[in-house]
Design a protein around this motif. Structure first.
Motif, PDB file in Angstrom:
ATOM      1  N   THR A  68     -17.641-107.807  -1.667  1.00  0.00           N
ATOM      2  CA  THR A  68     -17.490-109.258  -1.845  1.00  0.00           C
ATOM      3  C   THR A  68     -18.571-109.807  -2.768  1.00  0.00           C
ATOM      4  OG1 THR A  68     -16.560-109.423   0.386  1.00  0.00           O
ATOM      5  CG2 THR A  68     -17.349-111.455  -0.637  1.00  0.00           C
ATOM      6  N   ALA A  69     -19.816-109.332  -2.553  1.00  0.00           N
ATOM      7  CA  ALA A  69     -20.922-109.787  -3.406  1.00  0.00           C
ATOM      8  C   ALA A  69     -20.688-109.373  -4.853  1.00  0.00           C
ATOM      9  CB  ALA A  69     -22.240-109.214  -2.893  1.00  0.00           C
ATOM     10  N   TYR A  70     -20.153-108.182  -5.040  1.00  0.00           N
ATOM     11  CA  TYR A  70     -19.876-107.717  -6.398  1.00  0.00           C
ATOM     12  C   TYR A  70     -18.821-108.599  -7.062  1.00  0.00           C
ATOM     13  CZ  TYR A  70     -18.268-104.719 -10.180  1.00  0.00           C
ATOM     14  OH  TYR A  70     -17.903-104.238 -11.407  1.00  0.00           O
ATOM     15  N   LEU A  71     -17.766-108.908  -6.275  1.00  0.00           N
ATOM     16  CA  LEU A  71     -16.728-109.781  -6.820  1.00  0.00           C
ATOM     17  C   LEU A  71     -17.293-111.162  -7.135  1.00  0.00           C
ATOM     18  CD1 LEU A  71     -13.742-108.812  -4.466  1.00  0.00           C
ATOM     19  CD2 LEU A  71     -14.094-108.125  -6.846  1.00  0.00           C
ATOM     20  N   ARG A  72     -18.141-111.653  -6.202  1.00  0.00           N
ATOM     21  CA  ARG A  72     -18.751-112.962  -6.450  1.00  0.00           C
ATOM     22  C   ARG A  72     -19.663-112.920  -7.668  1.00  0.00           C
ATOM     23  NH1 ARG A  72     -20.473-115.025  -0.360  1.00  0.00           N
ATOM     24  NH2 ARG A  72     -18.341-115.399   0.398  1.00  0.00           N
ATOM     25  N   SER A  73     -20.385-111.819  -7.814  1.00  0.00           N
ATOM     26  CA  SER A  73     -21.270-111.703  -8.976  1.00  0.00           C
ATOM     27  C   SER A  73     -20.464-111.719 -10.271  1.00  0.00           C
ATOM     28  CB  SER A  73     -22.105-110.425  -8.880  1.00  0.00           C
ATOM     29  OG  SER A  73     -21.278-109.276  -8.968  1.00  0.00           O
ATOM     30  N   GLU A  74     -19.298-111.078 -10.240  1.00  0.00           N
ATOM     31  CA  GLU A  74     -18.448-111.114 -11.430  1.00  0.00           C
ATOM     32  C   GLU A  74     -17.975-112.539 -11.713  1.00  0.00           C
ATOM     33  OE1 GLU A  74     -15.294-108.364 -10.816  1.00  0.00           O
ATOM     34  OE2 GLU A  74     -16.463-106.633 -11.498  1.00  0.00           O
ATOM     35  N   VAL A  75     -17.584-113.236 -10.614  1.00  0.00           N
ATOM     36  CA  VAL A  75     -17.149-114.630 -10.789  1.00  0.00           C
ATOM     37  C   VAL A  75     -18.299-115.477 -11.320  1.00  0.00           C
ATOM     38  CG1 VAL A  75     -16.325-116.678  -9.588  1.00  0.00           C
ATOM     39  CG2 VAL A  75     -15.373-114.441  -9.011  1.00  0.00           C
ATOM     40  N   LEU A  76     -19.492-115.281 -10.714  1.00  0.00           N
ATOM     41  CA  LEU A  76     -20.659-116.035 -11.169  1.00  0.00           C
ATOM     42  C   LEU A  76     -21.002-115.710 -12.619  1.00  0.00           C
ATOM     43  CD1 LEU A  76     -22.986-115.833  -8.035  1.00  0.00           C
ATOM     44  CD2 LEU A  76     -21.806-117.853  -8.905  1.00  0.00           C
ATOM     45  N   GLU A  77     -20.862-114.459 -12.971  1.00  0.00           N
ATOM     46  CA  GLU A  77     -21.157-114.069 -14.348  1.00  0.00           C
ATOM     47  C   GLU A  77     -20.208-114.753 -15.323  1.00  0.00           C
ATOM     48  OE1 GLU A  77     -21.775-109.967 -16.956  1.00  0.00           O
ATOM     49  OE2 GLU A  77     -21.182-109.889 -14.844  1.00  0.00           O
ATOM     50  N   ARG A  78     -18.919-114.804 -14.937  1.00  0.00           N
ATOM     51  CA  ARG A  78     -17.952-115.497 -15.794  1.00  0.00           C
ATOM     52  C   ARG A  78     -18.283-116.984 -15.893  1.00  0.00           C
ATOM     53  NH1 ARG A  78     -14.194-112.092 -13.095  1.00  0.00           N
ATOM     54  NH2 ARG A  78     -13.624-113.801 -11.687  1.00  0.00           N
ATOM     55  N   LYS A  79     -18.651-117.572 -14.730  1.00  0.00           N
ATOM     56  CA  LYS A  79     -19.003-118.991 -14.748  1.00  0.00           C
ATOM     57  C   LYS A  79     -20.253-119.238 -15.585  1.00  0.00           C
ATOM     58  CE  LYS A  79     -16.884-120.343 -10.370  1.00  0.00           C
ATOM     59  NZ  LYS A  79     -17.100-120.913  -9.014  1.00  0.00           N
ATOM     60  N   LEU A  80     -21.219-118.312 -15.473  1.00  0.00           N
ATOM     61  CA  LEU A  80     -22.430-118.456 -16.285  1.00  0.00           C
ATOM     62  C   LEU A  80     -22.107-118.377 -17.772  1.00  0.00           C
ATOM     63  CD1 LEU A  80     -25.042-116.365 -14.255  1.00  0.00           C
ATOM     64  CD2 LEU A  80     -25.039-118.835 -14.620  1.00  0.00           C
ATOM     65  N   ASP A  81     -21.202-117.461 -18.116  1.00  0.00           N
ATOM     66  CA  ASP A  81     -20.786-117.370 -19.521  1.00  0.00           C
ATOM     67  C   ASP A  81     -20.144-118.676 -19.979  1.00  0.00           C
ATOM     68  OD1 ASP A  81     -21.734-114.804 -19.663  1.00  0.00           O
ATOM     69  OD2 ASP A  81     -19.797-113.875 -19.175  1.00  0.00           O
ATOM     70  N   GLU A  82     -19.282-119.228 -19.103  1.00  0.00           N
ATOM     71  CA  GLU A  82     -18.638-120.497 -19.451  1.00  0.00           C
ATOM     72  C   GLU A  82     -19.666-121.614 -19.592  1.00  0.00           C
ATOM     73  OE1 GLU A  82     -15.795-121.181 -16.422  1.00  0.00           O
ATOM     74  OE2 GLU A  82     -14.438-119.553 -17.041  1.00  0.00           O
ATOM     75  N   LEU A  83     -20.649-121.630 -18.652  1.00  0.00           N
ATOM     76  CA  LEU A  83     -21.690-122.656 -18.723  1.00  0.00           C
ATOM     77  C   LEU A  83     -22.533-122.507 -19.987  1.00  0.00           C
ATOM     78  CD1 LEU A  83     -22.931-122.839 -15.021  1.00  0.00           C
ATOM     79  CD2 LEU A  83     -21.661-124.580 -16.276  1.00  0.00           C
ATOM     80  N   GLU A  84     -22.832-121.266 -20.358  1.00  0.00           N
ATOM     81  CA  GLU A  84     -23.602-121.045 -21.584  1.00  0.00           C
ATOM     82  C   GLU A  84     -22.845-121.565 -22.804  1.00  0.00           C
ATOM     83  OE1 GLU A  84     -24.531-116.950 -21.786  1.00  0.00           O
ATOM     84  OE2 GLU A  84     -26.127-117.035 -20.271  1.00  0.00           O
ATOM     85  N   LYS A  85     -21.529-121.303 -22.819  1.00  0.00           N
ATOM     86  CA  LYS A  85     -20.728-121.806 -23.935  1.00  0.00           C
ATOM     87  C   LYS A  85     -20.721-123.333 -23.954  1.00  0.00           C
ATOM     88  CE  LYS A  85     -17.667-117.784 -24.147  1.00  0.00           C
ATOM     89  NZ  LYS A  85     -16.284-117.282 -23.981  1.00  0.00           N
ATOM     90  N   LYS A  86     -20.585-123.929 -22.740  1.00  0.00           N
ATOM     91  CA  LYS A  86     -20.601-125.389 -22.672  1.00  0.00           C
ATOM     92  C   LYS A  86     -21.952-125.943 -23.105  1.00  0.00           C
ATOM     93  CE  LYS A  86     -17.106-125.898 -19.047  1.00  0.00           C
ATOM     94  NZ  LYS A  86     -16.832-126.374 -17.666  1.00  0.00           N
TER      95      LYS A  86
END
Length: 234
Positions: A68-86
């Protein structure tokens, strides 16, 4: 002899029965200890199995949490990428906004500078129109009229009003002044003050500096000496 053998046989038989009884009793004790040991070992095995089951469940829970943590980390990583782009987009927009603000500020400062220049020009035009309205179509640079001051002091002073005398005294004591400055001192209207200063100038009591707007007036040396003699005579 037979009796001896019979007694011996009975004795041996008794010994054998006694030994068999003791052996049987020990077998029972060993069996009981075995059963007790078996129960203890069974309890240990059961406890060990339970512990293994708990450990297995714990490992499974840890594994699920890790997944679950790994899946969440992937989700967080995607969100971080989106935030960086924003954030990159926001930084770009902020830089554009900063440039626009700087340009507008520069334009505002330039407009303010132009406004100040326009105010100065309007002020000059007002002063110029002020003199033009009173003096007509006279040139800006004009020679002082060669009107002589009357020789007799009593006639000179008697021909002046109290306001005109006050103006001459102000100029004699404080030096050159403009019409607006004189107006503030004698508390007359702008037009009245301008006509008064023009009258004194045309009658030869004052000199006028037309090199800048507003015009500056100063008392003539002859009139200054006349006023000083009048003060001494008083």
């Amino acid at each position: 002899m037979i009796e001896f053998l019979l007694v011996l046989t009975c004795f041996l038989l008794a010994m054998t029965v006694g030994a068999a009884f003791i052996y049987y009793k020990r077998l029972q004790e060993v069996k009981e200890k075995y059963l007790e040991a078996k129960e203890v070992v069974g309890d240990i095995v059961i406890s060990f199995n339970k512990e293994l089951s708990r450990q297995a469940e714990s490992m499974a829970s840890v594994s699920r949490r890790a997944e679950t943590a790994y899946l969440r980390s992937e989700v967080l990583e995607r969100k971080l990428d989106e935030l960086e782009k924003k954030l990159e987009g926001l930084e770009s927009n902020l830089e554009k906004f900063r440039k626009q603000v700087n340009e507008k500020l520069a334009g505002a400062l330039e407009d303010r500078k132009r406004l100040e220049e326009l105010k100065d020009k309007v002020r000059e035009l007002e002063e110029l129109s002020y003199h033009v309205a009173v003096e007509g179509d006279e040139d800006i640079v004009e020679p002082a009229p060669a009107v002589p001051i009357p020789i007799r002091r009593d006639k000179v002073l008697s021909s002046l009003t109290s306001t005109e005398l006050a103006v001459l005294e102000i100029l004699a004591k404080e030096g050159p002044k403009t019409a607006p400055q004189i107006r503030d001192r004698i508390k007359l209207t702008r037009e009245h003050t301008a006509r008064l200063m023009k009258k004194l100038y045309e009658r030869g009591f004052l000199e006028r500096d037309t090199s800048k707007i507003p015009y500056s007036y100063r008392i003539k040396e002859e009139m200054l000496r006349l006023l000083k003699r009048e003060e001494r005579s008083e």
